[in-house]
Structures are given as C-alpha cells and as structure tokens.
Design a protein around this motif. Structure first.
Motif, PDB file in Angstrom:
ATOM      1  N   ALA A   1      -3.323  -7.133  -2.594  1.00 32.73           N
ATOM      2  CA  ALA A   1      -2.020  -6.803  -2.007  1.00 32.73           C
ATOM      3  C   ALA A   1      -2.180  -6.400  -0.549  1.00 32.73           C
ATOM      4  CB  ALA A   1      -1.364  -5.674  -2.789  1.00 32.73           C
ATOM      5  N   ALA A   2      -1.352  -6.996   0.311  1.00 31.27           N
ATOM      6  CA  ALA A   2      -1.297  -6.573   1.706  1.00 31.27           C
ATOM      7  C   ALA A   2      -0.150  -5.597   1.945  1.00 31.27           C
ATOM      8  CB  ALA A   2      -1.148  -7.780   2.625  1.00 31.27           C
ATOM      9  N   THR A   3       0.911  -5.723   1.143  1.00 35.29           N
ATOM     10  CA  THR A   3       2.064  -4.833   1.286  1.00 35.29           C
ATOM     11  C   THR A   3       2.366  -4.166  -0.048  1.00 35.29           C
ATOM     12  OG1 THR A   3       3.595  -6.653   0.843  1.00 35.29           O
ATOM     13  CG2 THR A   3       3.046  -6.221   3.141  1.00 35.29           C
ATOM     14  N   PHE A   4       3.089  -3.063   0.008  1.00 25.85           N
ATOM     15  CA  PHE A   4       3.365  -2.257  -1.180  1.00 25.85           C
ATOM     16  C   PHE A   4       4.840  -1.839  -1.186  1.00 25.85           C
ATOM     17  CE2 PHE A   4      -1.031  -1.854   0.062  1.00 25.85           C
ATOM     18  CZ  PHE A   4      -1.731  -2.013  -1.130  1.00 25.85           C
ATOM     19  N   HIS A   5       5.361  -1.600  -2.376  1.00 26.13           N
ATOM     20  CA  HIS A   5       6.769  -1.203  -2.513  1.00 26.13           C
ATOM     21  C   HIS A   5       6.962   0.186  -1.900  1.00 26.13           C
ATOM     22  CE1 HIS A   5      10.746  -0.865  -4.098  1.00 26.13           C
ATOM     23  NE2 HIS A   5      10.432   0.140  -4.913  1.00 26.13           N
ATOM     24  N   LEU A   6       7.828   0.262  -0.895  1.00 25.97           N
ATOM     25  CA  LEU A   6       8.010   1.504  -0.148  1.00 25.97           C
ATOM     26  C   LEU A   6       9.497   1.825   0.045  1.00 25.97           C
ATOM     27  CD1 LEU A   6       5.313   1.197   2.681  1.00 25.97           C
ATOM     28  CD2 LEU A   6       5.268   2.750   0.730  1.00 25.97           C
ATOM     29  N   PRO A   7      10.193   2.215  -1.009  1.00 24.74           N
ATOM     30  CA  PRO A   7      11.569   2.674  -0.781  1.00 24.74           C
ATOM     31  C   PRO A   7      11.599   3.911   0.106  1.00 24.74           C
ATOM     32  CG  PRO A   7      10.843   3.164  -3.020  1.00 24.74           C
ATOM     33  CD  PRO A   7       9.807   2.280  -2.419  1.00 24.74           C
ATOM     34  N   GLU A   8      10.505   4.655   0.088  1.00 26.91           N
ATOM     35  CA  GLU A   8      10.291   5.739   1.049  1.00 26.91           C
ATOM     36  C   GLU A   8       8.790   5.912   1.223  1.00 26.91           C
ATOM     37  OE1 GLU A   8      10.434   9.743  -1.617  1.00 26.91           O
ATOM     38  OE2 GLU A   8      12.359   8.916  -1.007  1.00 26.91           O
ATOM     39  N   VAL A   9       8.368   6.365   2.392  1.00 22.37           N
ATOM     40  CA  VAL A   9       6.941   6.430   2.719  1.00 22.37           C
ATOM     41  C   VAL A   9       6.290   7.679   2.141  1.00 22.37           C
ATOM     42  CG1 VAL A   9       5.263   6.558   4.593  1.00 22.37           C
ATOM     43  CG2 VAL A   9       7.242   5.048   4.800  1.00 22.37           C
ATOM     44  N   ALA A  10       6.982   8.795   2.157  1.00 20.03           N
ATOM     45  CA  ALA A  10       6.385  10.056   1.719  1.00 20.03           C
ATOM     46  C   ALA A  10       5.878   9.951   0.282  1.00 20.03           C
ATOM     47  CB  ALA A  10       7.417  11.177   1.828  1.00 20.03           C
ATOM     48  N   GLY A  11       4.627  10.337   0.079  1.00 19.70           N
ATOM     49  CA  GLY A  11       4.040  10.366  -1.246  1.00 19.70           C
ATOM     50  C   GLY A  11       3.505   9.038  -1.742  1.00 19.70           C
ATOM     51  N   ALA A  12       3.595   7.985  -0.936  1.00 21.56           N
ATOM     52  CA  ALA A  12       3.097   6.672  -1.363  1.00 21.56           C
ATOM     53  C   ALA A  12       1.573   6.657  -1.367  1.00 21.56           C
ATOM     54  CB  ALA A  12       3.616   5.586  -0.432  1.00 21.56           C
ATOM     55  N   ALA A  13       1.008   6.146  -2.438  1.00 22.96           N
ATOM     56  CA  ALA A  13      -0.451   6.062  -2.520  1.00 22.96           C
ATOM     57  C   ALA A  13      -1.002   5.047  -1.534  1.00 22.96           C
ATOM     58  CB  ALA A  13      -0.867   5.691  -3.939  1.00 22.96           C
ATOM     59  N   HIS A  14      -0.258   3.956  -1.310  1.00 24.50           N
ATOM     60  CA  HIS A  14      -0.688   2.917  -0.382  1.00 24.50           C
ATOM     61  C   HIS A  14       0.505   2.457   0.435  1.00 24.50           C
ATOM     62  CE1 HIS A  14      -3.609   2.656  -3.772  1.00 24.50           C
ATOM     63  NE2 HIS A  14      -4.446   2.704  -2.755  1.00 24.50           N
ATOM     64  N   ILE A  15       0.256   2.137   1.700  1.00 21.86           N
ATOM     65  CA  ILE A  15       1.329   1.790   2.624  1.00 21.86           C
ATOM     66  C   ILE A  15       1.196   0.350   3.103  1.00 21.86           C
ATOM     67  CG2 ILE A  15       2.321   2.312   4.892  1.00 21.86           C
ATOM     68  CD1 ILE A  15       1.460   5.239   4.413  1.00 21.86           C
ATOM     69  N   TYR A  16      -0.010  -0.003   3.536  1.00 22.37           N
ATOM     70  CA  TYR A  16      -0.261  -1.331   4.089  1.00 22.37           C
ATOM     71  C   TYR A  16      -1.731  -1.656   3.870  1.00 22.37           C
ATOM     72  CZ  TYR A  16      -0.245  -5.214   7.442  1.00 22.37           C
ATOM     73  OH  TYR A  16      -0.355  -6.442   8.029  1.00 22.37           O
ATOM     74  N   GLY A  17      -2.028  -2.938   3.641  1.00 24.87           N
ATOM     75  CA  GLY A  17      -3.381  -3.326   3.265  1.00 24.87           C
ATOM     76  C   GLY A  17      -4.461  -2.965   4.256  1.00 24.87           C
ATOM     77  N   ARG A  18      -4.123  -2.850   5.537  1.00 25.62           N
ATOM     78  CA  ARG A  18      -5.120  -2.482   6.541  1.00 25.62           C
ATOM     79  C   ARG A  18      -5.473  -0.999   6.456  1.00 25.62           C
ATOM     80  NH1 ARG A  18      -3.818  -1.139  11.535  1.00 25.62           N
ATOM     81  NH2 ARG A  18      -1.863  -2.316  11.440  1.00 25.62           N
ATOM     82  N   ASN A  19      -4.601  -0.201   5.870  1.00 27.29           N
ATOM     83  CA  ASN A  19      -4.843   1.241   5.744  1.00 27.29           C
ATOM     84  C   ASN A  19      -5.669   1.595   4.515  1.00 27.29           C
ATOM     85  OD1 ASN A  19      -2.665   0.851   7.576  1.00 27.29           O
ATOM     86  ND2 ASN A  19      -2.103   2.991   7.344  1.00 27.29           N
ATOM     87  N   GLY A  20      -5.531   0.804   3.458  1.00 27.83           N
ATOM     88  CA  GLY A  20      -6.280   1.109   2.244  1.00 27.83           C
ATOM     89  C   GLY A  20      -5.674   0.431   1.037  1.00 27.83           C
ATOM     90  N   MET A  21      -6.472   0.248   0.006  1.00 27.29           N
ATOM     91  CA  MET A  21      -6.001  -0.333  -1.248  1.00 27.29           C
ATOM     92  C   MET A  21      -6.910   0.130  -2.373  1.00 27.29           C
ATOM     93  SD  MET A  21      -7.087  -4.349  -0.825  1.00 27.29           S
ATOM     94  CE  MET A  21      -6.062  -4.582   0.612  1.00 27.29           C
ATOM     95  N   SER A  22      -6.454  -0.010  -3.584  1.00 28.52           N
ATOM     96  CA  SER A  22      -7.135   0.611  -4.719  1.00 28.52           C
ATOM     97  C   SER A  22      -8.529   0.027  -4.978  1.00 28.52           C
ATOM     98  CB  SER A  22      -6.271   0.480  -5.981  1.00 28.52           C
ATOM     99  OG  SER A  22      -6.007  -0.880  -6.278  1.00 28.52           O
ATOM    100  N   THR A  23      -8.725  -1.270  -4.721  1.00 27.20           N
ATOM    101  CA  THR A  23     -10.042  -1.844  -5.000  1.00 27.20           C
ATOM    102  C   THR A  23     -11.087  -1.311  -4.032  1.00 27.20           C
ATOM    103  OG1 THR A  23      -8.801  -3.843  -5.588  1.00 27.20           O
ATOM    104  CG2 THR A  23     -11.174  -3.984  -5.684  1.00 27.20           C
ATOM    105  N   TRP A  24     -10.717  -1.121  -2.755  1.00 25.07           N
ATOM    106  CA  TRP A  24     -11.639  -0.460  -1.827  1.00 25.07           C
ATOM    107  C   TRP A  24     -11.989   0.934  -2.332  1.00 25.07           C
ATOM    108  CZ3 TRP A  24      -8.883  -0.480   3.565  1.00 25.07           C
ATOM    109  CH2 TRP A  24      -8.682  -1.788   4.013  1.00 25.07           C
ATOM    110  N   GLU A  25     -10.962   1.653  -2.730  1.00 28.26           N
ATOM    111  CA  GLU A  25     -11.171   3.054  -3.102  1.00 28.26           C
ATOM    112  C   GLU A  25     -12.157   3.180  -4.262  1.00 28.26           C
ATOM    113  OE1 GLU A  25      -7.172   4.193  -3.802  1.00 28.26           O
ATOM    114  OE2 GLU A  25      -6.657   4.220  -1.664  1.00 28.26           O
ATOM    115  N   ALA A  26     -12.133   2.224  -5.175  1.00 28.71           N
ATOM    116  CA  ALA A  26     -13.057   2.272  -6.308  1.00 28.71           C
ATOM    117  C   ALA A  26     -14.497   2.071  -5.858  1.00 28.71           C
ATOM    118  CB  ALA A  26     -12.672   1.220  -7.347  1.00 28.71           C
TER     119      ALA A  26
END
Length: 368
Positions: free
Chosen positions: A32-57
């Motif tokens: 995923a490069a983009t993530f569902h963001l109805p609002e930014v506050a509290g989002a685990a991921h914002i944009y693929g360049r900032n981070g994603m779950s597979t990197w984090e693992a």
C-alpha cells in the motif's frame, strides 16, 4: 544457552503475541502506498514513504538483533549514505577505510567531498594507532572487505570520543549475531542485509541501527525526505530470511573455519586470511570482539588466470560479487580495483555440506 539463541527464538516469535484468532502466522505483504484517512490524528499509517506495516515487522526483527532502534533501507548503500548524510555537514572531516567496501569510497569522493566534506582514507590496520584529531566522523569496517583486517572497535571508539568524533561501523561481514559494535560504543551501525541476514541472494536491503534517539531521528528523516524507502515485498523477503539466520551462520562459520585451515595446507595457495585462524594477524582482536571467525576467507593464488580457473572449475562455487548467501561463492577481487594481488580470491562459505564442498574445492585446487 547463549544470548544469540534467545535472540533467534525471539525473532521467530516476535509477532506471536499480536496474532488474533485466524490471523496468518506468516507475515502478510501489505503493498500500500496510500491509506484510508478520514482524519489524520491517530492513524497508524499515513503515506507509504513514511512507513508501512511490512517494514515495521522486519525492523522489529532487526531491532531484536541489534538491541537498538532500526531504520530499514532499500540497500546497504542506501543505509550507508543515509548514516553519513545524517551526521555530516560542510567542513567536517570524515575518516573512511582505504581498504573497505569500495562503493563507500566512491560515494564519499563523488558526493560528500564536493559538498565540502574532507574525506581522509586510511588502511584498516592503521586505525589502531591513527590520530583522529579534527575528525567529525570515524567510519570503520571490521573485518575489512575484502582483506579481512580487524580493528579493536572499543579502542578506536575511545580515541575517537577523545577527539570529539562520532563512530559509524559497517557490520555487514559479521551481522549482530557475530559482532556487536553498538555494545562496544559505536554511535551507529550500518549493514547490507542483502548478504547473510536475507541470505538467499534475491533481495537488496539494508539498515541503520543506533541507540541515540536524536541520531536515529535524523536517519529516519533522511529516509522520509530523500525517498530512499524499501518495498514491502523486499521487507517480507528479509523478514523470512532472518528467521533462519542463526541456523545458517552456525553451519557457514563452522565450515569456514575448517576450510580456512585446509586452504593453508594446499600447494598453490598463499596468504590465507581468516580471523578465526590462530596464526592470523587479526586473531587476538577477533577473539575478544567476535563470536566466531565468520564465513569469509581470503587467499591468493599464483596469478589471475589460476584464480579464475579455480573459480570456474569448482562445481560448488558461484561466481558473484556478493557474499553471505546459501550458496558458497568466490570472486577475484582485483577485477573491481581493490588493492589486492591479482590472484586474490574472496571466498564466502555457504551452507553446503562441508565435505562435499571441500572435495569440490580440493579437486579444483589440484588441477594444473
């Protein structure tokens, strides 16, 4: 039971406690490069360049290995350049090994020097006595690649600290299971996980590790702003490879120790370098700071032609310009411009059964 055994078990089970009923045991790939963001506050991921779950693992696994914060990159050189760019500025003096990985030298001369960084090259063996006065960063690689010279990391760190310099260690040849530069005082560690950590010669990856939050924030900012980010599939490949790292290293290093000893007894082979050999110039220091002699061996043959013939004739050696894979590999390093003899070979011992591998090597060595 050793600390490495505990780390190996933690790496295998680091996701277990977070699994819910029905979750996949194997790490999912999240492309995923983009993530569902109805609002930014509290989002685990914002944009693929900032981070994603597979990197984090995979960063969680590497953090277990390093016992430190880790930022992952799409290659070892991406990690090296990020670490250097994060800590250097115009007018700084950088000390790098003249006999280390040649691309680090090319990057430093081609990009850092034009930006106003003074780049000083010195042989790895000279780090133990060098004057670091005026240096902003001391960058070391031990064992050096390809010559396998070893420096006393703690001693270098002490003298660099006294001179006011940061220390960055390239630990690619050893991995944190065999050598722990952060424990010996280094500020940052860089590594190409392309090599033994991933282990299957099918992915480029790297990481920077450190225990200073401010330094690691700079490294993380460099990744985000430069866009030097790994892909999710590549992160998944490394995650899978890390699960067998401890097991692979055990065989690779055990086989390398035997092969290095036997190479020293072969006619036509000279100048065997392996830090685990009692007669090696680096043996004493290696015994203090390394968990084993590693899986890399250097040796010389009479000429470039003889070295090339050996590499061609040995049926269980892959000829490639990397190391740390499951397949044993060899390369005549002078063809890349390294300051070594024309007949110098860097041998990376893989996981083949020892006697089968040695039989093929001995046969190729015995040919006229």
């Amino acid at each position: 039971m050793t600390a490495n055994h505990t780390i190996a078990a933690e790496i295998l089970h680091h996701r277990s406690k977070s699994l819910a009923k029905g979750d996949p045991v194997s790490l999912p790939i999240v492309p995923a490069a983009t993530f569902h963001l109805p609002e930014v506050a509290g989002a685990a991921h914002i944009y693929g360049r900032n981070g994603m779950s597979t990197w984090e693992a995979v960063e969680a696994q590497l953090a277990l290995l390093e016992q430190a914060e880790v930022v992952s990159f799409p290659s070892g050189m991406a990690a090296i350049s990020a670490a250097l760019m994060a800590v250097l500025k115009q007018g700084d003096r950088l000390i790098i090994p003249a006999d280390g990985y040649y691309v680090t030298r090319v990057f430093s001369a081609g990009f850092l020097a034009p930006f106003g960084v003074e780049v000083v090259e010195m042989a790895t063996r000279d780090y133990d006595t060098a004057d670091f006065s005026g240096a902003a960063v001391v960058y070391l690689e031990t064992p050096s690649n390809p010559g396998l010279d070893v420096v006393d990391i703690a001693a270098v760190v002490a003298r660099a600290r006294a001179a006011g310099a940061l220390v960055i260690a390239d630990n690619t040849t050893m991995t944190p299971l065999l050598q722990r530069p952060l424990d010996l005082g280094c500020d940052l560690v860089v590594a190409a996980d392309t090599k033994a950590p991933a282990g299957h010669s099918d992915v480029l990856f790297g990481h920077v590790a450190g225990r200073d939050p401010a330094l690691m924030a700079r490294v993380r900012d460099w990744r985000r702003l430069s866009g030097a980010v790994p892909g999710p599939f590549e992160a998944w490949q490394v995650h899978r490879g890390l699960e067998t790292l401890e097991l692979r290293l055990e065989r690779m290093c055990a086989s390398a120790a035997v092969i290095a000893q036997r190479l020293g007894e072969q006619a036509g082979v000279t100048a065997v370098r392996y830090p685990g050999l009692a007669g090696d110039a680096s043996y004493a220091v290696a015994q203090r700071q390394m968990g084993s002699g590693g899986f890399l061996i250097g040796f010389q043959m009479a000429s470039a032609a003889r070295a090339e013939r050996f590499l061609t004739d040995c049926r269980y050696l892959v000829q490639s310009t990397s190391f740390g894979g499951t397949h044993s590999s060899g390369e005549r390093r002078a063809r890349w411009g390294d300051q070594v003899a024309e007949g110098f070979i860097r041998l990376s011992v893989g996981i083949e059964p020892l006697e089968v591998l040695w039989s093929a090597m001995a046969e190729a060595l015995g040919e006229s």
